[in-house]
Enzyme design. Structure first.
Site, PDB file in Angstrom:
ATOM      1  N   LEU A  21       0.828  -1.202   0.000  1.00 22.62           N
ATOM      2  CA  LEU A  21       0.000   0.000   0.000  1.00 22.62           C
ATOM      3  C   LEU A  21       0.862   1.251   0.000  1.00 22.62           C
ATOM      4  O   LEU A  21       0.351   2.368   0.101  1.00 22.62           O
ATOM      5  CB  LEU A  21      -0.928   0.014   1.226  1.00 22.62           C
ATOM      6  CG  LEU A  21      -1.720  -1.275   1.493  1.00 22.62           C
ATOM      7  CD1 LEU A  21      -2.633  -1.092   2.688  1.00 22.62           C
ATOM      8  CD2 LEU A  21      -2.497  -1.714   0.273  1.00 22.62           C
ATOM      9  N   ALA A  23       2.626   4.289  -1.242  1.00 23.35           N
ATOM     10  CA  ALA A  23       2.522   5.145  -2.430  1.00 23.35           C
ATOM     11  C   ALA A  23       2.279   6.580  -1.993  1.00 23.35           C
ATOM     12  O   ALA A  23       1.855   6.836  -0.865  1.00 23.35           O
ATOM     13  CB  ALA A  23       1.374   4.688  -3.329  1.00 23.35           C
ATOM     14  N   SER A  76      -5.278   1.025  -9.027  1.00 25.60           N
ATOM     15  CA  SER A  76      -6.181   2.166  -8.828  1.00 25.60           C
ATOM     16  C   SER A  76      -7.139   2.350  -9.989  1.00 25.60           C
ATOM     17  O   SER A  76      -6.800   2.082 -11.150  1.00 25.60           O
ATOM     18  CB  SER A  76      -5.341   3.435  -8.657  1.00 25.60           C
ATOM     19  OG  SER A  76      -6.150   4.592  -8.685  1.00 25.60           O
ATOM     20  N   GLU A  78      -7.753   5.104 -11.091  1.00 25.66           N
ATOM     21  CA  GLU A  78      -7.171   6.185 -11.885  1.00 25.66           C
ATOM     22  C   GLU A  78      -6.464   5.651 -13.125  1.00 25.66           C
ATOM     23  O   GLU A  78      -6.166   6.413 -14.050  1.00 25.66           O
ATOM     24  CB  GLU A  78      -6.196   6.988 -11.028  1.00 25.66           C
ATOM     25  CG  GLU A  78      -6.859   7.862  -9.976  1.00 25.66           C
ATOM     26  CD  GLU A  78      -7.533   9.098 -10.557  1.00 25.66           C
ATOM     27  OE1 GLU A  78      -7.087   9.576 -11.613  1.00 25.66           O
ATOM     28  OE2 GLU A  78      -8.515   9.575  -9.955  1.00 25.66           O
ATOM     29  N   TYR A 100       0.206  10.122 -11.634  1.00 24.74           N
ATOM     30  CA  TYR A 100      -0.173   9.102 -10.640  1.00 24.74           C
ATOM     31  C   TYR A 100      -0.762   7.878 -11.339  1.00 24.74           C
ATOM     32  O   TYR A 100      -0.361   6.738 -11.082  1.00 24.74           O
ATOM     33  CB  TYR A 100      -1.196   9.694  -9.670  1.00 24.74           C
ATOM     34  CG  TYR A 100      -1.816   8.679  -8.736  1.00 24.74           C
ATOM     35  CD1 TYR A 100      -1.252   8.397  -7.494  1.00 24.74           C
ATOM     36  CD2 TYR A 100      -2.982   7.996  -9.087  1.00 24.74           C
ATOM     37  CE1 TYR A 100      -1.830   7.470  -6.643  1.00 24.74           C
ATOM     38  CE2 TYR A 100      -3.561   7.070  -8.245  1.00 24.74           C
ATOM     39  CZ  TYR A 100      -2.977   6.806  -7.024  1.00 24.74           C
ATOM     40  OH  TYR A 100      -3.547   5.873  -6.184  1.00 24.74           O
TER      41      TYR A 100
END
Length: 285
Positions: A21, A23, A76, A78, A100
């Site tokens: 996790l 980041a 993600s 994203e 990102y």
């Protein structure tokens, strides 16, 4: 960012499961510090995979305890960015719209590559936005809940936001952690999309938060063009069929409940902060 320390940590702990996790998770920051975000969110995944592979042996399948080290990568929504379809599923193509998202896409594919190349039990969870009272105050949901609490208690006058029409699939972080764990309990490593399948705008988030404290959000919210992203991700919504049918996972908190939970927590936090400040001013501490 330090390969040697990651190898040492994995070798010392001899874990059964590794959840990556780590980041820089605030998307707007990735335009200001694109190289740093890429180094941590992209190359950091490679270093974790390499650490597991090196400790496990060349094929990456076993560790000293005799079992397989199972690796979870926090991918993600994203990565979908300018989505080719709505809702987004495990087969939707990626079109990231931020440094990102690009870095997360690299982390996703390198995880898949190590699974296919070295036989590692490595999976990615393509998690859509997940929130809780622990969310950082720079994120829009927490920015909203904290502002609603502060305005209600008389400690803030206005709330500046960017694009109120951006649509997201928001869920409760606690539910999503259950999904992460379930992914590593399956016989075969598989990637999953995790979300609620429900779409809400930033405007909805504002309305739910301010309704909880009996305020009309229109009296307090201002749109600041400077807060709009250079390349906006307009609509993200998860196709949750696979995670529901194969893992038996269901979200337990809907979005209005989530915003109410966060506002309630922030009301308590803001009250505590000002009580503490009053004590200091009065010399009672």
């Amino acid at each position: 960012m330090d390969q040697a320390s990651l190898v040492s940590a994995v070798d010392t702990v001899q874990p059964d499961e590794v959840y990556n996790l780590g980041a820089i998770s605030f998307v707007p920051m990735s335009w200001q510090q694109a190289e740093l975000v890429t180094e941590i969110n992209g190359m950091g995944v490679l270093r974790m995979l390499e650490a597991i592979r090196m400790v496990s042996g060349l094929n990456g399948s076993r560790h000293a305890g005799g079992g397989q080290i199972r690796f979870y990568q926090a991918s993600s929504s994203e990565m979908f960015g300018k989505a080719a379809e709505t809702p987004q599923s495990e087969t939707t193509r990626f079109h990231p719209r931020s440094p990102y998202g690009v870095a997360k896409t690299y982390g996703h594919f390198i995880t898949k590559n190590y699974r296919e190349s070295f036989g590692m039990y490595a999976v990615s969870g393509m998690l859509f936005n997940h929130e809780s009272p622990r969310r950082g105050a720079e994120f829009v949901t927490r920015k909203i809940s904290l502002a609603a609490a502060r305005i209600k208690l008389g400690h803030q006058k206005k709330l500046d936001l960017g694009n109120l029409d951006a649509v997201r699939d928001w869920g409760f972080a606690g539910d999503y952690v259950r999904a992460m764990h379930l992914m590593l309990q399956q016989e075969e490593p598989t990637d999953y999309v995790v979300g609620t399948g429900q779409m809400h705008t930033v405007r909805d988030a504002v309305r739910y938060a301010f309704e909880h404290v009996d305020l009309d959000w229109k009296d307090y919210v201002c749109v600041d063009p400077a807060l709009v992203r250079p390349a906006e991700v307009e609509v993200l919504c998860a196709d949750t069929q696979r995670v529901r049918t194969e893992l038996g996972w269901e979200p337990t908190v809907d979005f209005p409940q989530l915003m109410h939970m966060m506002v309630e927590s922030d009301l308590q936090q803001v009250s505590r902060e000002h009580e503490y400040g009053d004590l200091l001013l009065a010399g009672s501490w």
